[in-house]
Enzyme design. Structure first.
Site, mmCIF file in Angstrom:
data_model
loop_
_atom_site.group_PDB
_atom_site.id
_atom_site.type_symbol
_atom_site.label_atom_id
_atom_site.label_comp_id
_atom_site.label_asym_id
_atom_site.label_seq_id
_atom_site.Cartn_x
_atom_site.Cartn_y
_atom_site.Cartn_z
ATOM 1 N N LYS A 163 45.676 14.511 93.642
ATOM 2 C CA LYS A 163 47.205 14.244 94.456
ATOM 3 C C LYS A 163 46.255 15.060 95.324
ATOM 4 C CE LYS A 163 50.729 13.505 94.837
ATOM 5 N NZ LYS A 163 51.205 12.399 94.988
ATOM 6 N N PHE A 210 61.224 7.226 90.302
ATOM 7 C CA PHE A 210 62.341 8.105 89.975
ATOM 8 C C PHE A 210 62.610 8.831 91.545
ATOM 9 C CE2 PHE A 210 61.818 12.511 88.236
ATOM 10 C CZ PHE A 210 63.244 12.906 88.311
ATOM 11 N N ILE A 211 61.287 9.374 92.206
ATOM 12 C CA ILE A 211 61.926 10.169 93.236
ATOM 13 C C ILE A 211 62.236 9.869 94.536
ATOM 14 C CG2 ILE A 211 61.528 12.757 94.409
ATOM 15 C CD1 ILE A 211 59.323 13.052 92.351
ATOM 16 N N ALA A 250 43.798 16.051 89.801
ATOM 17 C CA ALA A 250 42.434 16.304 91.286
ATOM 18 C C ALA A 250 43.129 15.257 92.059
ATOM 19 C CB ALA A 250 41.179 15.929 90.041
ATOM 20 N N ASN A 292 58.226 20.748 88.869
ATOM 21 C CA ASN A 292 58.642 19.399 87.711
ATOM 22 C C ASN A 292 60.394 19.388 87.976
ATOM 23 O OD1 ASN A 292 56.604 20.508 86.611
ATOM 24 N ND2 ASN A 292 56.630 19.459 84.719
ATOM 25 N N TYR A 345 44.871 13.654 87.059
ATOM 26 C CA TYR A 345 46.410 13.402 88.155
ATOM 27 C C TYR A 345 46.598 14.211 89.150
ATOM 28 C CZ TYR A 345 51.053 13.654 89.882
ATOM 29 O OH TYR A 345 51.862 14.161 90.562
ATOM 30 N N LYS A 384 57.929 11.602 80.516
ATOM 31 C CA LYS A 384 58.088 11.963 80.789
ATOM 32 C C LYS A 384 58.979 13.590 79.819
ATOM 33 C CE LYS A 384 55.734 12.215 84.815
ATOM 34 N NZ LYS A 384 56.621 11.175 85.933
ATOM 35 N N THR A 444 52.612 17.704 94.700
ATOM 36 C CA THR A 444 52.607 18.867 93.646
ATOM 37 C C THR A 444 52.256 19.726 93.260
ATOM 38 O OG1 THR A 444 52.734 18.657 90.838
ATOM 39 C CG2 THR A 444 51.286 17.167 92.357
ATOM 40 N N ASP A 445 53.025 20.542 93.067
ATOM 41 C CA ASP A 445 52.287 22.146 92.851
ATOM 42 C C ASP A 445 50.740 22.098 91.959
ATOM 43 O OD1 ASP A 445 53.848 20.859 90.192
ATOM 44 O OD2 ASP A 445 54.937 23.122 89.521
ATOM 45 N N GLU A 446 50.626 20.735 90.908
ATOM 46 C CA GLU A 446 50.167 20.437 89.987
ATOM 47 C C GLU A 446 48.401 20.713 90.751
ATOM 48 O OE1 GLU A 446 50.411 18.221 87.233
ATOM 49 O OE2 GLU A 446 52.814 18.302 86.791
HETATM 50 P P1 NAD Z 1 57.059 7.317 89.439
HETATM 51 O O1 NAD Z 1 55.858 7.369 88.357
HETATM 52 O O2 NAD Z 1 58.625 7.878 89.158
HETATM 53 O O3 NAD Z 1 56.626 6.339 90.523
HETATM 54 C C1 NAD Z 1 56.321 6.206 91.281
HETATM 55 C C2 NAD Z 1 56.026 4.941 92.659
HETATM 56 O O4 NAD Z 1 55.391 4.569 93.333
HETATM 57 C C3 NAD Z 1 56.705 3.596 91.723
HETATM 58 O O5 NAD Z 1 57.524 3.111 92.233
HETATM 59 C C4 NAD Z 1 55.632 2.068 92.104
HETATM 60 O O6 NAD Z 1 55.765 1.127 91.807
HETATM 61 C C5 NAD Z 1 55.114 2.864 93.004
HETATM 62 N N1 NAD Z 1 53.504 2.681 93.045
HETATM 63 C C6 NAD Z 1 52.464 3.296 92.129
HETATM 64 N N2 NAD Z 1 51.320 3.013 93.243
HETATM 65 C C7 NAD Z 1 51.683 2.302 94.188
HETATM 66 C C8 NAD Z 1 50.457 1.131 95.308
HETATM 67 N N3 NAD Z 1 48.979 1.236 94.538
HETATM 68 N N4 NAD Z 1 51.601 1.045 96.068
HETATM 69 C C9 NAD Z 1 52.736 0.356 96.199
HETATM 70 N N5 NAD Z 1 53.434 1.324 95.352
HETATM 71 C C10 NAD Z 1 52.654 2.241 94.286
HETATM 72 O O7 NAD Z 1 56.521 9.206 90.448
HETATM 73 P P2 NAD Z 1 57.310 10.243 90.824
HETATM 74 O O8 NAD Z 1 57.531 10.799 89.749
HETATM 75 O O9 NAD Z 1 58.825 9.695 91.604
HETATM 76 O O10 NAD Z 1 57.041 11.173 92.104
HETATM 77 C C11 NAD Z 1 56.586 10.266 93.847
HETATM 78 C C12 NAD Z 1 55.484 11.126 94.538
HETATM 79 O O11 NAD Z 1 55.978 12.456 94.019
HETATM 80 C C13 NAD Z 1 54.626 11.132 93.314
HETATM 81 O O12 NAD Z 1 53.165 11.119 94.531
HETATM 82 C C14 NAD Z 1 54.014 12.301 92.708
HETATM 83 O O13 NAD Z 1 53.074 13.225 93.051
HETATM 84 C C15 NAD Z 1 55.203 13.396 93.137
HETATM 85 N N6 NAD Z 1 55.618 14.625 92.686
HETATM 86 C C16 NAD Z 1 56.229 14.480 91.382
HETATM 87 C C17 NAD Z 1 57.167 15.280 90.719
HETATM 88 C C18 NAD Z 1 57.816 15.041 89.390
HETATM 89 O O14 NAD Z 1 58.038 16.010 88.553
HETATM 90 N N7 NAD Z 1 57.922 13.801 89.048
HETATM 91 C C19 NAD Z 1 56.679 16.269 90.897
HETATM 92 C C20 NAD Z 1 56.135 17.424 92.341
HETATM 93 C C21 NAD Z 1 55.832 15.730 92.786
HETATM 94 P P1 TYD Z 2 55.268 16.225 81.751
HETATM 95 O O1 TYD Z 2 56.891 15.816 81.748
HETATM 96 O O2 TYD Z 2 54.439 15.315 81.380
HETATM 97 O O3 TYD Z 2 54.776 16.807 82.910
HETATM 98 P P2 TYD Z 2 53.896 17.682 83.361
HETATM 99 O O4 TYD Z 2 52.799 17.437 82.831
HETATM 100 O O5 TYD Z 2 52.987 16.945 85.213
HETATM 101 O O6 TYD Z 2 53.707 18.913 84.022
HETATM 102 O O7 TYD Z 2 55.074 16.936 80.733
HETATM 103 C C1 TYD Z 2 55.960 18.623 80.839
HETATM 104 C C2 TYD Z 2 56.079 19.220 79.591
HETATM 105 O O8 TYD Z 2 56.140 19.141 78.186
HETATM 106 C C3 TYD Z 2 53.948 19.743 79.446
HETATM 107 O O9 TYD Z 2 53.986 20.914 79.485
HETATM 108 C C4 TYD Z 2 54.494 18.665 78.656
HETATM 109 C C5 TYD Z 2 54.787 19.210 77.794
HETATM 110 N N1 TYD Z 2 54.888 17.242 76.850
HETATM 111 C C6 TYD Z 2 55.508 17.896 75.437
HETATM 112 O O10 TYD Z 2 55.169 18.511 74.828
HETATM 113 N N2 TYD Z 2 55.395 16.889 74.591
HETATM 114 C C7 TYD Z 2 56.097 15.045 75.699
HETATM 115 O O11 TYD Z 2 55.584 14.564 74.750
HETATM 116 C C8 TYD Z 2 55.186 15.161 77.048
HETATM 117 C C9 TYD Z 2 55.658 13.560 77.925
HETATM 118 C C10 TYD Z 2 54.678 16.726 77.498
#
Ligand code: NAD
Ligand code: TYD
Length: 339
Positions: A155, A12-13, A153, A180, A151, A190, A126-128
């Site tokens: 990170k 995604f990102i 832990a 997020n 997760y 998500k 991540t902020d988590e």
């Molecule tokens: P995502 O799950 O959408 O994508 C993860 C990507 O990593 C996928 O393309 C997957 O194929 C690849 N991948 C997984 N394991 C791999 C491996 N062993 N080798 C090579 N590639 C691998 O994740 P995202 O939401 O795009 O998050 C990207 C990064 O940003 C992560 O490090 C996550 O911790 C961080 N992050 C995400 C959020 C959020 O809200 N989604 C917020 C803050 C930080």
């Molecule tokens: P999520 O998108 O899984 O992100 P994160 O857990 O990394 O913050 O969840 C965002 C918030 O939404 C979290 O408080 C959990 C809640 N949630 C639900 O209530 N129902 C759902 O089906 C999902 C996936 C999350």
């Protein structure tokens, strides 16, 4: 920064970051290394097929031989590390892949990047890792790490490894910690993309617990502009927090989605709470604003409307990623929450 190695660019990102980099820096090339797990989709970057400045390498960040060869063959100026297992719920079912990719994979990438003497390494975190806030207060870069899920832990462990490589070897690494994200191409497990796609199909939306948990939402394009600023202006050894200054309860998000999609509240389904569910995340991003000249720009109501439109216009993508193994995961996940 002429040559970038991006890991996890099919997620995604990462895919938003690759698109932004190629659009904004015409003399830059990007190699995207991705293992294509359930969350990685080559279609996310289909528009770049044939672009001479973009190359996709299918591979795993834990594969030391592959990473060494890649970094030796193609000298990179910088590495931007997104690849991770990223979903809290999955980490509660099985933390093994999280430790393997997020901890071991980061260590392999750090060692290979250090040997290759890259000029900059951006570790996307991540902020988590800070744990959970009560009703008040904000996470700053000085907040002690107190991760609560497998997760977060994993990170936090990778953040500590990155920190140690700067401290021990002066390895030029920067850590970013973001709240997020929402936006196009987010895997529909998500909260926001799951609820949009369920509601589009007139399916119920499962709210964990009471729906009072709070997240600080940021559009993925703002996050990626922050990572770009950290890459170009960030000081090695420093941490930068990014957030959207947009705190919402899960119930507020749900009601907004119901309104925008014109669906009835009867589609809300309260289910068992997530074990160890963090109550509230909220970011103080003033350091990034001050030191990187970055600020979040996308207004939440507009970003959310555009995100809904993207899912409406990309139903083939959604039905493909929501089928097969994902269906099985989803049914298992919610069967246990409804029990
Ligand atoms: P995502 O799950 O959408 O994508 C993860 C990507 O990593 C996928 O393309 C997957 O194929 C690849 N991948 C997984 N394991 C791999 C491996 N062993 N080798 C090579 N590639 C691998 O994740 P995202 O939401 O795009 O998050 C990207 C990064 O940003 C992560 O490090 C996550 O911790 C961080 N992050 C995400 C959020 C959020 O809200 N989604 C917020 C803050 C930080
Ligand atoms: P999520 O998108 O899984 O992100 P994160 O857990 O990394 O913050 O969840 C965002 C918030 O939404 C979290 O408080 C959990 C809640 N949630 C639900 O209530 N129902 C759902 O089906 C999902 C996936 C999350």
């Amino acid at each position: 920064m002429k040559r970038l190695l991006v890991t996890g660019g099919c997620g995604f990102i990462g895919s938003e970051f690759v698109r932004q980099q190629l659009a904004n820096y015409p003399d830059q090339t990007v190699v995207n290394l991705d293992a294509l797990t359930y969350a990685g989709n080559v279609e996310n970057l289909a528009a770049l097929e044939g672009n001479p400045r973009y190359e996709f390498v299918h591979g795993d960040i834990t594969d030391r031989n592959l990473i060494d060869t890649l970094l030796k063959d193609k000298p990179f100026d910088a590495v931007v590390h997104f690849a991770a297992e990223s979903h809290v719920d999955r980490s509660l079912l099985d933390s093994g892949p999280f430790v393997r990719t997020n901890v071991l994979g980061t260590q392999v990438l750090l060692d290979a990047s250090r040997a290759a003497k890259v000029d900059k390494f951006v570790h996307v975190s991540t902020d988590e890792v800070y744990g959970s806030l009560g009703a008040t207060g904000l996470f700053t870069e000085e907040t002690p790490l107190a991760p609560n899920s497998p997760y977060s832990a994993s990170k936090a462990s990778s953040d500590m490894l990155v920190r140690s490589y700067f401290h021990s070897f002066h390895f030029p690494a920067v850590i970013t910690r973001c709240s997020n994200n929402y936006g196009p191409y987010q895997f529909p497990e998500k909260l926001i993309p799951l609820f949009i796609t369920n509601l589009m199909a007139n399916e119920q939306v499962p709210i964990y617990g009471t729906g009072t948990n709070v997240r600080d939402w940021i559009h993925v394009s703002d996050h990626c502009r922050g990572i770009d600023a950290a890459l170009r202006k960030g000081m090695p050894g420093e941490v930068y927090n990014f957030g959207g200054r947009c705190e919402k309860t899960n119930m507020e998000i749900t009601l907004l989605l119901l309104e925008l999609l014109e669906k009835p509240q009867s589609l809300i389904r309260y289910v068992a709470d997530r074990p160890g569910h963090d109550l509230r995340y909220a970011i103080d991003c003033s350091k990034a604003e001050r030191e990187l000249g970055w600020t979040p720009q996308v207004v939440f109501s507009e970003g959310l409307r555009d995100t809904i439109n993207w899912y409406r216009e990309n139903t083939t993508w959604t039905s493909r990623v929501k089928s097969g193994a994902y269906r099985q995961y989803y049914q298992q996940q919610y069967a246990s929450r409804l029990a």
